[in-house]
Design an enzyme around this catalytic site. Structure first.
Site, short mmCIF file in Angstrom:
data_model
loop_
_atom_site.label_atom_id
_atom_site.label_comp_id
_atom_site.label_asym_id
_atom_site.label_seq_id
_atom_site.Cartn_x
_atom_site.Cartn_y
_atom_site.Cartn_z
N THR A 131 45.23 38.69 35.04
CA THR A 131 44.79 38.79 33.65
C THR A 131 44.66 40.24 33.21
OG1 THR A 131 42.83 38.47 32.29
CG2 THR A 131 42.46 38.52 34.64
N ASP A 132 44.76 40.47 31.91
CA ASP A 132 44.54 41.82 31.38
C ASP A 132 43.06 42.22 31.47
OD1 ASP A 132 43.53 40.16 29.38
OD2 ASP A 132 44.67 41.07 27.75
N GLU A 133 42.17 41.22 31.75
CA GLU A 133 40.74 41.52 31.74
C GLU A 133 40.34 42.46 32.88
OE1 GLU A 133 38.26 38.12 30.83
OE2 GLU A 133 39.89 37.16 29.73
N TYR A 156 34.21 37.10 36.39
CA TYR A 156 35.59 36.57 36.42
C TYR A 156 36.58 37.71 36.65
CZ TYR A 156 40.13 35.18 34.48
OH TYR A 156 41.48 34.98 34.28
N LYS A 160 39.18 38.56 39.79
CA LYS A 160 40.64 38.68 39.63
C LYS A 160 41.10 40.07 40.07
CE LYS A 160 43.20 36.05 38.17
NZ LYS A 160 43.94 34.92 38.79
#
Ligand code: NAD
Ligand code: TYD
Length: 350
Positions: A131-133, A156, A160
């Protein structure tokens, strides 16, 4: 079958689109979907392809090392596309441990199993979907590139980021052929109605309040899920091992503007008076540590692999709304947990 491909998390939102894409496009691949079937995984997402000759389902918890090893022994995979994860930020805030187990330990189990069976790495690839997060939060300007330093800020994204680091570490240390992509927010059919878009659609439909965190000024970049599945196909086949590719929709929206657009589209579709659905908008307490803005620079995948998003946002959103309006039973099943019965009836009693 000339290639055996494991797709983890294939019963979930993005995974189900990736499984369908691969099963239909590559009849010579054996596509094995391994999924634990948590609340977010639902085999009804794959009803149309479940009887295909080149498709198998295995109920597997990737945290269970023995189960993962047995799976790899059974199918001797040539490729892995790893999507299984706990994926919802709010859940990670209230209960982070499951994110550590599935997202980190689960990934390490898959890396170890791949490493063990791939004594010859020719033609093999471990593709990790992220994810870009992991890049943190942007201010009003700028984009995440593949070189942006990691700065995860929610449990989260921390889990990741950790799994991404493990994948890179296995590439560097053991020469495991691996590639990673980091994508922005996806939307489309099959998404569990806890994430913003399906939650808002469901609440508008049923006349429930639409919770807007804080002032609704946080910004996300939205990509239609089938565009993501197509990018995954391209990276799986042509991505350079050891590399990372950012995938984005070039489509930034403030949450409140997006919700207003949903309300406008749904007023029309449901035959409501203009402005009727927007009355459901309710400002609620902000999410703890709420990242302000995500935005992706997809130049690399565009220039090197020729991918760009194909769906226009208004059309994609309209298609998504139609899907949720036409699949009421799906919604009721996932919200009540009845989708479990489908698994029992269709798979266990066969
Ligand atoms: P999802 O929550 O809809 O689906 C996750 C799937 O993984 C479910 O089918 C679930 O049953 C399965 N799963 C969970 N724990 C498991 C375990 N221990 N063992 C086996 N299976 C397990 O998630 P999604 O939105 O489809 O996301 C898929 C992947 O893409 C995730 O890795 C996520 O981090 C990443 N991603 C998602 C988005 C997004 O906008 N949804 C954006 C970028 C990246
Ligand atoms: P979400 O769909 O949970 O994705 P993510 O947090 O991974 O980006 O949330 C998207 C945005 O919408 C995020 O800024 C939080 C916000 N949001 C709300 O305002 N209300 C809601 O009910 C939800 C679920 C999210």
């Amino acid at each position: 079958m000339n290639r055996s491909v494991l797709i983890t998390g294939g019963a979930g939102f993005i995974g189900s689109h990736v499984v369908r894409h691969f099963v239909k496009k590559y009849p010579s691949y054996l596509v094995v979907n391994a999924d634990k079937l948590t609340y977010a995984g639902n085999l009804q997402n794959l009803i149309d392809i479940e009887k295909s000759d080149n498709y198998r389902f295995e109920r597997t918890d990737i945290v269970d090392e023995t189960a993962v090893d047995e799976l790899f022994e059974k199918y001797k995979f040539d490729g892995v596309i790893h999507l299984a994860a706990e994926s919802h930020v709010d859940r990670s805030i209230s209960a982070p441990r499951e994110f550590v187990y599935t997202n980190i330990i689960g990934t390490v189990n898959l890396l170890n199993a791949s490493r063990r069976i791939w004594t010859d790495t020719a033609g093999k690839v471990f593709y990790h979907i992220s994810t870009d997060e992991v890049y943190g939060s942007l201010g009003p300007e700028g984009y995440f590139t593949e070189n942006t330093p990691y700065d995860p800020r929610s449990p989260y994204s921390a889990s990741k980021a950790s799994s991404d680091h493990f994948v890179r570490a296995y590439f560097n240390t053991y020469h495991l052929p691996a590639v990673i992509s980091n994508c922005s927010n996806n939307y489309g059919p099959n998404q569990f109605p806890e994430k913003l878009i399906p939650l808002a659609i469901n609440n508008i439909k049923t006349g429930k309040k639409i919770p807007v965190y804080g002032k609704g000024h946080n910004i996300r970049d939205w990509l239609y899920v089938e565009d993501h599945a197509r990018a995954i196909d391209i990276i799986f086949h042509r991505g350079v091992h050891g590399e990372t590719y950012n995938i984005g929709g070039n489509n930034e929206w403030r949450n409140i503007d997006l919700i207003n657009l949903l309300c406008e589209l749904m007023d029309k579709k449901l035959g409501r008076k203009e402005g009727e659905s927007a009355k459901l908008i309710t400002y609620v307490k902000d999410r703890a540590g709420h990242d302000l803005r995500y935005s992706i620079d997809s130049t690399k995948i565009n220039k090197e692999l020729g991918w760009s998003p194909a769906h226009n946002f208004r059309e994609g959103l309209s298609k998504t709304i139609d899907w949720y309006l036409n699949n009421e039973k799906w919604l009721l099943n996932v919200l009540s947990g009845d989708y479990e019965k489908y698994y029992e009836e269709q798979y266990l009693r066969r």
